[in-house]
Design a protein around this motif. Structure first.
Motif, short mmCIF file in Angstrom:
data_model
loop_
_atom_site.label_atom_id
_atom_site.label_comp_id
_atom_site.label_asym_id
_atom_site.label_seq_id
_atom_site.Cartn_x
_atom_site.Cartn_y
_atom_site.Cartn_z
N ASN A 147 9.33 -13.75 6.56
CA ASN A 147 9.72 -14.29 5.32
C ASN A 147 8.97 -15.46 5.17
O ASN A 147 8.95 -16.40 5.84
N TYR A 148 8.75 -15.48 3.75
CA TYR A 148 8.50 -16.91 3.45
C TYR A 148 8.51 -17.09 2.19
O TYR A 148 9.30 -16.07 1.40
N TRP A 149 8.33 -18.29 1.35
CA TRP A 149 8.96 -18.49 0.11
C TRP A 149 8.55 -17.38 -1.19
O TRP A 149 7.25 -17.43 -1.46
N GLY A 150 9.49 -16.88 -1.52
CA GLY A 150 9.34 -15.83 -2.65
C GLY A 150 8.74 -14.44 -2.23
O GLY A 150 8.55 -13.67 -3.13
N SER A 151 8.61 -14.27 -1.02
CA SER A 151 7.92 -12.96 -0.49
C SER A 151 8.04 -12.85 0.94
O SER A 151 9.02 -13.53 1.55
N PHE A 152 7.41 -11.77 1.71
CA PHE A 152 7.52 -11.56 3.07
C PHE A 152 5.97 -11.05 3.28
O PHE A 152 5.59 -10.36 2.41
N TYR A 153 5.81 -10.76 4.69
CA TYR A 153 4.62 -10.14 5.21
C TYR A 153 4.79 -9.45 6.42
O TYR A 153 5.95 -9.99 7.14
N CYS A 154 4.28 -8.20 6.55
CA CYS A 154 4.50 -7.43 7.64
C CYS A 154 3.39 -7.61 8.45
O CYS A 154 2.21 -7.34 7.93
N TYR A 155 3.54 -8.01 9.68
CA TYR A 155 2.44 -7.82 10.59
C TYR A 155 2.67 -6.54 11.58
O TYR A 155 3.58 -6.31 12.21
N CYS A 156 1.68 -5.60 11.06
CA CYS A 156 1.80 -4.28 11.64
C CYS A 156 1.37 -3.99 12.87
O CYS A 156 0.41 -4.58 13.39
N ASN A 157 1.76 -2.87 13.56
CA ASN A 157 1.38 -2.46 14.72
C ASN A 157 -0.32 -1.90 14.72
O ASN A 157 -0.55 -1.72 13.62
N HIS A 158 -0.73 -1.81 15.91
CA HIS A 158 -2.40 -1.48 15.75
C HIS A 158 -2.39 0.15 15.28
O HIS A 158 -1.14 0.92 15.70
N GLY A 159 -3.06 0.27 14.46
CA GLY A 159 -3.16 1.71 14.07
C GLY A 159 -2.43 1.89 12.52
O GLY A 159 -2.35 2.92 11.93
N TYR A 160 -1.81 0.59 12.09
CA TYR A 160 -0.97 0.59 10.69
C TYR A 160 -1.51 -0.48 9.86
O TYR A 160 -2.11 -1.30 10.52
N LYS A 161 -1.29 -0.52 8.58
CA LYS A 161 -1.82 -1.76 7.70
C LYS A 161 -0.59 -1.65 6.73
O LYS A 161 -0.04 -0.77 6.35
N PRO A 162 -0.44 -2.95 6.05
CA PRO A 162 0.32 -3.01 5.23
C PRO A 162 0.04 -2.35 3.98
O PRO A 162 -0.99 -2.51 3.47
#
Length: 375
Positions: A147-162
């Motif tokens: 989580n970060y200010w106003g949103s979030f980010y997904c650190y995906c596993n190998h073979g995946y992308k946001p």
């Protein structure tokens, strides 16, 4: 500061009215030691009798008067019954509170109230607070949430992308990338991919290796046939030597000894017949195949002639003689499969009368595969 201004105003008014306290006595004061003590209603109490933003002005008789201080930037002066009064300025007419905020005018001021929040925030107590999206279960799927200010980010596993819209981790289709991952066919799987090969090949990593059916025993050739391996398949062939010739090796037929009375055998000028086979991928680019042949043992009274007897009707090949008795066969066009080509060329030895003295026949078989491999 307010009381300092009031004292300054009192002194200024008294100066303008020419009040000489050292020589006169009024009904509102007494003379003491050459000075006059004036009753001052404005200074009698700690709190001014005038409402803000008015200030108190002491009159000559000691009473007070409330003067409108309309120079304060949040009020404007007007007159009612010939009296100067202050009116509130509506700052919301020119103040911009910003995105998702509403201006509310107040007496002598204003305030900005939060009415709604941007995406990623929620309204609590008239303030926008960050939403912790990572507290939601499985918000990223195949990955870790931050989580970060106003949103979030997904650190995906190998073979995946946001995903750009939902930010949730989705499968990467490796087979759609510009990088060629498989020699033949790429099949996407969840979080990865795998390489597939056509029939007649075995897969090993990204590569496809030809299965030699002849050596593995997977062919269907009979005992009278020879098994020839090709790219992705095999062929069952039978080699028969021409009349008056005997097979002396796996790919050679030589002329047999002729009896002196056997005119037909003696009339045969062919000394040997050889053959060889080449198996290529689905495409063999032009000028990438070269076959070399040499002939020697004849004196300079003889000449050599090299030419195609069969199989070059589409002009795929060309003969280039490099020196006396030496030649090369080069493909001058792309060879594209699936295709089988049987190329026959003759190497003739002629005397100075241009009569045939000896002949050597060479047969070259080309098998172009059905499937193309990237590497």
């Amino acid at each position: 500061m307010k009381y300092i201004l009031q004292i300054f105003a009192v002194g200024l008014v008294n100066l303008l009215l020419h009040v000489h306290c050292d020589s006169e006595t009024s009904a509102s004061g007494e003379k003491q030691d050459g000075e006059m003590q004036i009753r001052d209603d404005c200074m009698r109490n700690e709190k001014s009798p005038c409402d803000y933003p008015q200030f108190c002005l002491t009159k000559k008789n000691g009473t007070h008067r409330c003067i409108a201080n309309c120079y304060y930037p949040r009020y404007k002066a007007s007159y009612k019954n010939k009296r100067r009064i202050c009116q509130d300025v509506n700052e919301c007419e020119y103040v911009r509170c910003g995105k998702n905020r509403e201006c509310i005018n107040l007496l002598g001021g204003y305030k900005c109230k939060q009415v709604n929040c941007s995406k990623g925030f929620e309204l609590k107590n008239d303030r926008c607070h960050d939403i912790d999206e990572c507290a939601t279960k499985d918000v990223c799927g195949k990955g870790r949430c931050r989580n970060y200010w106003g949103s979030f980010y997904c650190y995906c596993n190998h073979g995946y992308k946001p995903c750009q819209k939902t930010k949730k981790c989705i499968d990467v289709n490796e087979c759609e990338s510009n990088f060629r991952r498989c020699a033949y066919e790429c099949m996407n799987t969840e979080g990865s991919y795998k390489c597939q090969c056509p029939k007649g090949y075995k897969s090993q990593g990204p590569y496809c290796y030809d299965v030699n059916e002849c050596s593995s025993g997977e062919h269907t050739c009979t005992g009278m046939e020879d098994c020839v391996n090709t790219k992705g398949s095999f062929q069952c062939v039978t080699y028969k030597c021409p009349k008056y010739m005997n097979r002396v090796g796996s790919n050679v037929c030589r002329k047999q000894y002729c009896h002196k009375d056997d005119k037909q055998c003696q009339a045969v000028k062919t000394s040997s017949v050889k053959w060889t086979r080449y198996a290529f991928q689905q495409k063999q680019p032009a000028r990438t195949f070269t076959f070399r042949y040499s002939l020697s043992g004849y004196g300079y009274q003889y000449r050599y002639k090299f030419y195609f007897a069969k199989g070059n009707e589409e002009s795929f090949f060309r003969i280039r003689q490099t020196s006396r008795g030496r030649m090369q066969i080069i493909n001058i066009k792309d060879l594209i499969g699936p295709k089988d080509i049987q190329l026959v060329f003759h190497a003739d030895v002629v005397d100075n009368k241009n009569e045939l003295t000896d002949r050597f026949i060479y047969m070259i078989y080309f098998n172009m595969a059905e499937h193309a491999m990237a590497f």
